[in-house]
Scaffold this active site. Structure first.
Site, PDB file in Angstrom:
ATOM      1  N   ASP A  58       0.828  -1.185   0.000  1.00 10.02           N
ATOM      2  CA  ASP A  58       0.000   0.000   0.000  1.00 10.02           C
ATOM      3  C   ASP A  58       0.872   1.248   0.000  1.00 10.02           C
ATOM      4  O   ASP A  58       1.622   1.494   0.950  1.00 10.02           O
ATOM      5  CB  ASP A  58      -0.844  -0.068   1.277  1.00 10.02           C
ATOM      6  N   THR A  91      -3.784   6.015  -3.877  1.00  8.87           N
ATOM      7  CA  THR A  91      -2.751   6.801  -3.201  1.00  8.87           C
ATOM      8  C   THR A  91      -1.415   6.753  -3.940  1.00  8.87           C
ATOM      9  O   THR A  91      -0.732   7.763  -4.053  1.00  8.87           O
ATOM     10  CB  THR A  91      -2.553   6.299  -1.767  1.00  8.87           C
ATOM     11  N   THR A  92      -1.063   5.571  -4.427  1.00  4.89           N
ATOM     12  CA  THR A  92       0.200   5.452  -5.152  1.00  4.89           C
ATOM     13  C   THR A  92       0.110   6.256  -6.444  1.00  4.89           C
ATOM     14  O   THR A  92       1.034   6.997  -6.800  1.00  4.89           O
ATOM     15  CB  THR A  92       0.494   3.975  -5.489  1.00  4.89           C
ATOM     16  N   ASP A 382      -9.734  -0.803   2.478  1.00  2.00           N
ATOM     17  CA  ASP A 382      -9.697  -0.231   1.130  1.00  2.00           C
ATOM     18  C   ASP A 382     -11.007  -0.501   0.404  1.00  2.00           C
ATOM     19  O   ASP A 382     -11.611   0.385  -0.188  1.00  2.00           O
ATOM     20  CB  ASP A 382      -8.580  -0.874   0.292  1.00  2.00           C
TER      21      ASP A 382
HETATM   22  P1  ADP Z   1      -3.175   2.865  -5.845  1.00  2.72           P
HETATM   23  O1  ADP Z   1      -2.561   3.081  -4.499  1.00  2.72           O
HETATM   24  O2  ADP Z   1      -2.919   4.019  -6.742  1.00  2.72           O
HETATM   25  O3  ADP Z   1      -4.600   2.467  -5.775  1.00  2.72           O
HETATM   26  P2  ADP Z   1      -2.657   0.143  -6.633  1.00  2.72           P
HETATM   27  O4  ADP Z   1      -1.414  -0.621  -6.334  1.00  2.72           O
HETATM   28  O5  ADP Z   1      -3.894  -0.240  -5.925  1.00  2.72           O
HETATM   29  O6  ADP Z   1      -2.338   1.668  -6.461  1.00  2.72           O
HETATM   30  O7  ADP Z   1      -2.881   0.006  -8.199  1.00  2.72           O
HETATM   31  C1  ADP Z   1      -3.962   0.595  -8.820  1.00  2.72           C
HETATM   32  C2  ADP Z   1      -3.836   0.503 -10.315  1.00  2.72           C
HETATM   33  O8  ADP Z   1      -3.786  -0.849 -10.728  1.00  2.72           O
HETATM   34  C3  ADP Z   1      -5.024   1.134 -10.985  1.00  2.72           C
HETATM   35  O9  ADP Z   1      -4.589   1.946 -12.032  1.00  2.72           O
HETATM   36  C4  ADP Z   1      -5.809  -0.066 -11.502  1.00  2.72           C
HETATM   37  O10 ADP Z   1      -6.563   0.235 -12.660  1.00  2.72           O
HETATM   38  C5  ADP Z   1      -4.698  -1.016 -11.804  1.00  2.72           C
HETATM   39  N1  ADP Z   1      -5.139  -2.431 -11.864  1.00  2.72           N
HETATM   40  C6  ADP Z   1      -5.738  -3.168 -10.915  1.00  2.72           C
HETATM   41  N2  ADP Z   1      -6.000  -4.423 -11.366  1.00  2.72           N
HETATM   42  C7  ADP Z   1      -5.542  -4.471 -12.639  1.00  2.72           C
HETATM   43  C8  ADP Z   1      -5.496  -5.471 -13.655  1.00  2.72           C
HETATM   44  N3  ADP Z   1      -5.962  -6.701 -13.467  1.00  2.72           N
HETATM   45  N4  ADP Z   1      -4.933  -5.132 -14.821  1.00  2.72           N
HETATM   46  C9  ADP Z   1      -4.451  -3.901 -15.019  1.00  2.72           C
HETATM   47  N5  ADP Z   1      -4.448  -2.936 -14.120  1.00  2.72           N
HETATM   48  C10 ADP Z   1      -4.990  -3.197 -12.943  1.00  2.72           C
END
Ligand code: ADP
Ligand code: MG
Length: 529
Positions: A58, A91-92, A382
């Site tokens: 996270d 957040t990332t 989350d």
């Molecule tokens: P954040 O803290 O920004 O939410 P995450 O590590 O949760 O970061 O990653 C979120 C990103 O991952 C988003 O852009 C989401 O669309 C992408 N994502 C999640 N699952 C998939 C998937 N199966 N394929 C492609 N992108 C994905």
């Protein structure tokens, strides 16, 4: 007048070098969380001062636990924390986009574009983002919302855990939402999480009402009661504790007895007052003395003691009660209402379950070890945040970088219509959004540039649903993200871009940094051309 004496113990950087220094700090921070983005993101092992460890994927957790002193880095961490508070997710992405905006801005500054002009260009582009996102947004059904909740847990835990927690989060959000004059409001803090070790993740479940690992204080009290009034006390029903330097002079036989009798009398008076209030349920933050316990049982009141303040607050909100500091002050307006209250034995541990008018739910988070339960708790938080936001606005956008690529394309076209140098700022803004698909590709072991080119090409030829084409990280190729169930709530994407822009603009505006201390510590600084 010279400012030299005034700033004697102050380190000062101004103009371009201040900006360069600040942008480096922002980039350093982004590089710390870059590898966690997306379902193929890696975990970080965090070790605190006391040697406690936490494995997490996270971004905001990583940043908040980092001991960063650089003020600009702290501004970025704040942007990420705000995103966490408002949206619980993204957040990332916020930090990555903001740092990328700044890096692109720096290239322009080196070509003599003034930071204020770039900031104006950013602002123009950002206003346009809202319009475009409104156009891209899809109305969702329940199945879509489930998928979006699951996407928010990308990279955390197994698929089966994600499916289960997504369902529970949606159920919980529906349980706590309230309709106000400004629309639906769902506050995730109204859901309690009760960790339960032993068992497996699959045993994790949602219980309607508030659950506390507590037993009623006397076996003669009713185990289950129906609807009634509740009183919450932010204290106890106890004898007054004697101060250590207090003395009682016993001058005649029986004085001590009458002193004790008086104390019992006072306790009895309190219970009498509770009876006149007509309550059936009582919860105290502190203790309840033996004599009072028996009298309460005789009065048929179900009572609990040593209830944590956080639980009392949740009860107060659920029942519409006001916490009172002691029984004597309790008034009928302070009472709340509950639907039912029962004691149940779960694997040898007594639990108290209260159902209230205003809803409320408890997640019983199960897992084999504390680490596993911790992961369940964080992932659920989350998912719940996202589920709550979706009740407020159920529109969705395509994930996997699809929306960001499409936005960048549209914004570049928009930038062309800006006659001044702000155009360059708007272009830099558009390019910065592409950091999301690039990093998703990088973390999936793909070439970021090739992947981005493929995505753009497919979108150009994609027809009406072009803006749904993103990188499916699990299949490692471009795909229609809506069909593949990679969806993100509209509010989260919009907020993450807005937050990133705010942070970037405020950093661009700084041209003078005054350090009150001698040795400002910087996070590891990457090279910048
Ligand atoms: P954040 O803290 O920004 O939410 P995450 O590590 O949760 O970061 O990653 C979120 C990103 O991952 C988003 O852009 C989401 O669309 C992408 N994502 C999640 N699952 C998939 C998937 N199966 N394929 C492609 N992108 C994905
Ligand atoms: Mg996320």
């Amino acid at each position: 007048m010279s400012d030299a004496p005034l700033l004697r113990d102050t380190e000062r950087t101004t103009g371009r070098s201040a900006l360069q220094n600040n942008i480096q700090a922002a980039m350093a921070l982004a590089s710390a969380v870059r590898s966690t983005l997306g379902p193929r993101g890696l975990d970080k092992l965090l070790i605190d001062d006391d040697g406690r460890t936490l494995v997490t994927n996270d971004g905001v957790t990583v940043l908040e636990s980092a001991k960063v002193e650089h003020p600009v880095a702290r501004m970025m961490i704040n942007a990420s924390s705000v995103q966490d508070k408002i949206a619980r997710d993204g957040t990332t992405s916020t930090v990555l986009i903001s740092a990328e905006m700044l890096q692109n801005a720096w290239h322009l500054v080196t070509q003599d574009v003034h930071p204020a002009v770039i900031a104006r260009g950013f602002r123009m582009a950002e206003t346009h983002v809202h319009e475009i996102l409104d156009e891209f947004a899809l109305k969702s059904d329940k199945a879509h919302r489930l998928m979006a909740t699951r996407t928010s847990m990308a990279g955390k835990g197994h698929h089966s855990m994600q499916v289960l927690l997504a369902q529970l989060a949606i159920e919980a959000a529906e349980n706590i939402h309230v309709q106000t004059s400004e629309g639906i409001v769902a506050d995730p803090t109204r859901v309690k999480v009760l960790p339960q070790s032993g068992g497996s993740i699959a045993d994790t479940r949602l219980v309607t009402g508030l659950v506390l690992a507590k037993n009623r204080i006397h076996d003669d009290m009713p185990r289950t009661i129906g609807a009634g009034k509740i009183l919450l006390i932010d204290g106890g029903i106890e004898r007054r504790s004697m101060k250590s330097d207090m003395k009682i002079n016993v001058t005649a036989p029986g004085v001590l007895d009458s002193f004790r009798n008086k104390e019992v009398e006072l306790l009895a008076e309190q219970v009498e007052h509770l009876k006149t209030l007509g309550i059936r349920l009582l919860a105290c933050k502190e203790g309840i003395d033996d004599e009072a316990r028996i009298l309460l049982a005789q009065a048929g009141i179900q009572a609990f003691r040593r209830v944590a303040r956080t639980d009392l607050d949740l009860l107060a909100r659920g029942c519409g009660a006001t916490l009172v500091s002691d029984v004597k002050r309790a008034h009928s307006n302070d009472l709340g209402a509950f639907i039912s209250s029962k004691n149940e034995n779960w694997s040898g541990v007594s639990h108290w379950i209260v159902e209230t008018e205003e809803g409320g739910a408890t997640l019983i988070a199960c897992g084999s070890t504390e680490t596993v339960i911790g992961e369940v708790e964080r992932s659920f938080a989350d998912a719940l945040g996202v589920a709550c936001r979706m009740l407020e606005d159920d529109r969705l956008l395509a994930g996997g970088g699809a929306t960001h690529v499409a936005l960048a394309r549209r914004l570049r076209r928009f930038a062309e219509s800006i006659p001044g140098r702000e155009q360059l700022g708007a272009e830099a803004f558009a390019d910065a959004l592409e950091v999301i698909p690039r990093v998703l590709a990088e973390n999936a072991g793909l070439d970021p540039i090739d992947t981005l080119l493929k995505l753009v090409a497919q979108q150009v030829n994609g027809g009406e649903d072009a803006h749904h084409i993103g990188l499916d990280v699990l299949e490692r190729q471009p795909a229609n993200m809506i069909e593949n169930g990679v969806l993100e709530p509209y509010l989260i994407v919009r907020q993450s871009i807005a937050g990133a822009t705010e942070a970037a603009i405020s950093i661009l505006r700084i041209d003078d940094v005054l350090w009150a201390k001698q040795d400002p510590s910087m996070p590891n600084i990457p090279e910048m051309e």
